[in-house]
Design a protein around this motif. Structure first.
Motif, short mmCIF file in Angstrom:
data_model
loop_
_atom_site.label_atom_id
_atom_site.label_comp_id
_atom_site.label_asym_id
_atom_site.label_seq_id
_atom_site.Cartn_x
_atom_site.Cartn_y
_atom_site.Cartn_z
N LEU A 1 8.98 9.11 4.93
CA LEU A 1 8.52 10.28 4.20
C LEU A 1 7.14 10.74 4.66
O LEU A 1 6.69 11.83 4.26
N LEU A 2 6.49 9.94 5.50
CA LEU A 2 5.14 10.25 5.94
C LEU A 2 4.92 9.71 7.34
O LEU A 2 5.42 8.62 7.67
N GLY A 3 4.22 10.47 8.15
CA GLY A 3 3.88 10.01 9.50
C GLY A 3 2.52 9.35 9.53
O GLY A 3 1.70 9.51 8.63
N HIS A 4 2.27 8.57 10.64
CA HIS A 4 0.98 7.88 10.77
C HIS A 4 -0.16 8.87 10.85
O HIS A 4 -1.22 8.66 10.23
N ASP A 5 0.02 9.95 11.58
CA ASP A 5 -1.05 10.95 11.71
C ASP A 5 -1.32 11.62 10.37
O ASP A 5 -2.49 11.88 10.03
N GLU A 6 -0.27 11.88 9.61
CA GLU A 6 -0.46 12.51 8.30
C GLU A 6 -1.20 11.58 7.36
O GLU A 6 -2.06 12.02 6.58
N LEU A 7 -0.91 10.27 7.46
CA LEU A 7 -1.61 9.32 6.61
C LEU A 7 -3.08 9.28 6.94
O LEU A 7 -3.94 9.24 6.05
N GLU A 8 -3.41 9.29 8.26
CA GLU A 8 -4.81 9.27 8.66
C GLU A 8 -5.53 10.52 8.14
O GLU A 8 -6.67 10.45 7.66
N THR A 9 -4.87 11.67 8.25
CA THR A 9 -5.47 12.91 7.75
C THR A 9 -5.70 12.84 6.25
O THR A 9 -6.75 13.24 5.74
N ALA A 10 -4.72 12.32 5.52
CA ALA A 10 -4.84 12.22 4.06
C ALA A 10 -5.96 11.28 3.66
O ALA A 10 -6.72 11.56 2.73
N PRO B 1 0.83 -1.20 0.00
CA PRO B 1 0.00 0.00 0.00
C PRO B 1 0.87 1.26 0.00
O PRO B 1 1.88 1.33 0.70
N LEU B 2 0.45 2.26 -0.76
CA LEU B 2 1.27 3.46 -0.94
C LEU B 2 1.55 4.14 0.39
O LEU B 2 2.70 4.52 0.67
N GLY B 3 0.53 4.29 1.21
CA GLY B 3 0.73 4.99 2.48
C GLY B 3 1.74 4.27 3.37
O GLY B 3 2.61 4.92 3.97
N GLN B 4 1.64 2.95 3.47
CA GLN B 4 2.55 2.19 4.31
C GLN B 4 3.99 2.27 3.79
O GLN B 4 4.94 2.35 4.57
N ARG B 5 4.15 2.24 2.48
CA ARG B 5 5.50 2.33 1.92
C ARG B 5 6.12 3.70 2.19
O ARG B 5 7.32 3.82 2.43
N LEU B 6 5.31 4.74 2.16
CA LEU B 6 5.83 6.07 2.47
C LEU B 6 6.23 6.18 3.94
O LEU B 6 7.22 6.83 4.28
#
Length: 589
Positions: free
Chosen positions: A42-51, A32-37
């Protein structure tokens, strides 16, 4: 100064696009793109949830949502999308699109599919789309264009934005020069001793740099000898001189023309604050691994500064007399003249006829560790090993004549004078030939016979010229038929007679119809025609008696020496060039 040019943006193949998008990053694992980032930091867990929350509301793809929120950049995101989809992923930018290829895909279909043609490589169309796995859309494009489609990924909003611009009439200019920032325009007012490195940083990534680099790379690829950049009232004009003829290439916007001139001046270390005086400079660029010298000249006009860049591509030149296209008989005669221990050898022809190349080729044949060879040139176009080359600099008192006098005190064996322009240079050159030196030089005359009268007109005594001269060579460059649009035609007997053609008048001759490959000229490439006259005792007598040009030409014909017209007609008979080209270049009274 050496400036490495980037690869040509509008002709980059698919592999280059892959390299462009990866940016030397580490291989990306699938998932999954979010998990790979997140795994790549390059991406935090909170930022992924927001996105993910914003994605559910907008219905957009996760990648586009992350970009809108500013959580990642497109450079960071593209390698992950590329790994996920298995196709190249690119960031659309000015200069990446070929304006011609864009119109291969009809606009209505581009808007319907939100897809954009980037460029064409043979029978393949590189297509930017935000869904490269949509086989139905790809089939539609292939049916509409008749080409095989190779999709690449680009973000949907970016494609939509570029479609709005790419189909406009002036996109050929805007594709490289749009979005010009103020920093690039500041080049006009910088001081003359500008720091090159700081200016490059100031306008790094500017469309102006892309445009100038693109022009230079195109000139090298198309074999142009000069780039003309001219101001106009509504737009500027860029023309290339290809095979001796000017061909229009681009029309940049008038408002960005001063920035283009400033960028070129910075490269050549010219005064970018000076607009009222002509300036000359040079620089070196690296295009596709080849070193190319550029001689740059600016000229103030009523509309602004005109810039001409002479492109000296060493890789395209050969300084070998055997490869210049000289006929076997003339070549043997010429080599015999170059073996003379002393005397004056003249090469004549108009500007751009290849005289300098012939002289350099002669030097390559003559030079050795046992010979002191010295040249005086304006300017020194190419550096030759084992030859001492002197640059004319009239501002410092180094004229042709002054440099030649100094060279004579350097114990020379062979002297090359770039051009005999005045009486003083002519007198010194003849005197040098009389005192035991082999002198090679050029003159601007129509043919070899005309060189005699030109030297006499400049004040050289006829008896001195007769004693010093060992040979005269005239030359021209004729364009060769384009192989892509070659055809045959029959010339009228009257036309052949006007050219003094004595062969079979019922035969066919070749000509080019004109196509895209040759810019609709019918010609591609050039070759030389030559006229070599050795100075015999009879020739010396005619020179000493100040005989007319007509008498010398008649003697040439009676002796069986080929004229320029004879050489041109021979090439036309071999179907290497056309009769019209021979008449244009070599036929004169």
């Amino acid at each position: 100064m050496s400036i490495a040019l980037p690869p040509e943006p509008v002709s980059r193949d698919l592999e280059d696009l892959v390299v462009l998008s990866r940016q030397d990053q580490e291989p990306v694992v699938r998932g999954p793109l979010g998990q790979r980032l997140i795994l790549a930091n390059l991406l935090g867990h909170d930022e992924l949830e927001t996105a993910l929350s914003h994605q559910a509301e907008s219905g957009k793809k996760l990648g586009e949502t992350l970009l809108e929120l500013g959580f990642v950049s497109d450079e960071e995101l593209l390698p992950f999308i590329e790994a996920q989809l298995g196709v190249p992923a690119v960031r659309l930018r000015d200069g990446l699109l070929d304006p011609v290829a864009v119109h291969i895909l009809p606009r209505y279909l581009a808007e319907q599919l939100n897809a954009l043609a980037l460029f064409r490589v043979h029978d393949e169309l590189i297509l930017a789309t935000d869904d490269p796995q949509d086989l139905h859309a790809i089939d539609q494009v292939e049916e509409a264009t008749g080409l095989t489609v190779r999709p690449v990924f680009a973000f949907g909003p970016s494609i939509t934005r570029f479609i709005g611009r790419a189909y406009e009439e002036d996109f050929q200019v805007d594709a490289v020069t749009a979005d010009l920032d103020d920093a690039a325009l500041e080049l006009r007012s910088d001081a003359s001793d500008v720091d090159i490195a700081s200016v490059n940083e100031l306008v790094d990534g500017s469309p102006i740099i892309n445009l100038v680099n693109y022009l230079m790379l195109q000139a090298v690829r198309k074999g142009a000898s000069d780039i003309h950049i001219e101001p106009g009232s509504k737009s500027a004009t860029v023309r290339f001189r290809i095979d001796g003829q000017l061909v229009e290439m681009l029309r940049p916007r008038r408002d960005i023309y001063p920035a283009i001139v400033s960028r070129i001046k910075v490269m050549a270390r010219l005064d970018i604050a000076e607009h009222r005086q002509p300036q000359d400079g040079r620089c070196q660029v690296v295009a596709e691994g080849k070193e190319v010298d550029l001689r740059i000249s600016t000229l103030p006009t009523v509309m602004g500064e005109k810039v001409v860049m002479r492109v000296l591509d060493k890789g395209r030149l050969t300084f070998d007399l055997d490869k210049l296209g000289i006929g076997s008989g003339s070549l043997k005669t010429l080599k015999g003249l170059l073996k003379k221990p002393h005397g004056l050898m003249l090469v004549t022809g108009p500007t751009g006829s290849g005289k300098t190349t012939t002289l350099y080729s002669a030097l390559e044949l003559i030079k050795s560790v046992h010979i002191n060879a010295v040249t005086v040139e304006d300017p020194v176009e190419y550096q030759v090993e084992q030859v001492n080359q002197v640059q004319v600099d009239t501002a410092r008192g180094v004229s042709f004549a002054a440099a030649l006098r100094s060279i004579l005190r350097q114990d020379p064996d062979v002297i090359m004078v770039g051009e005999i322009r005045d009486a003083e240079t002519a007198q010194v050159a003849v005197q040098a030939a009389l005192t035991g030196h082999l002198v090679l030089s050029t003159l601007h005359t129509n043919d070899s016979a005309g060189a005699i009268t030109r030297m006499l007109d400049m004040g050289v005594e006829s008896y001195k010229l007769a004693a010093s001269l060992v040979g005269v060579m005239a030359q021209r460059l004729v364009r060769t038929i384009c192989p892509q649009c070659r055809s045959s035609h029959y010339a009228s007997a009257e036309y052949l007679a006007s050219l003094n053609y004595t062969g079979d008048t019922r035969r066919s001759f070749a000509k080019g119809e004109g196509c895209r490959e040759c810019f609709d000229t019918g010609y591609q490439g050039r070759t030389g025609i030559y006229e070599v006259l050795p100075v015999t005792s009879e020739f010396r007598r005619m020179v000493a008696n100040d005989e007319s040009v007509d008498v010398i030409r008649k003697w040439r014909d009676d002796q069986g020496f080929d004229s320029l017209l004879d050489g041109g007609l021979r090439l036309a008979g071999l179907e290497q060039t056309s009769l019209e080209e021979v008449a244009r270049v070599a036929f004169f009274d």
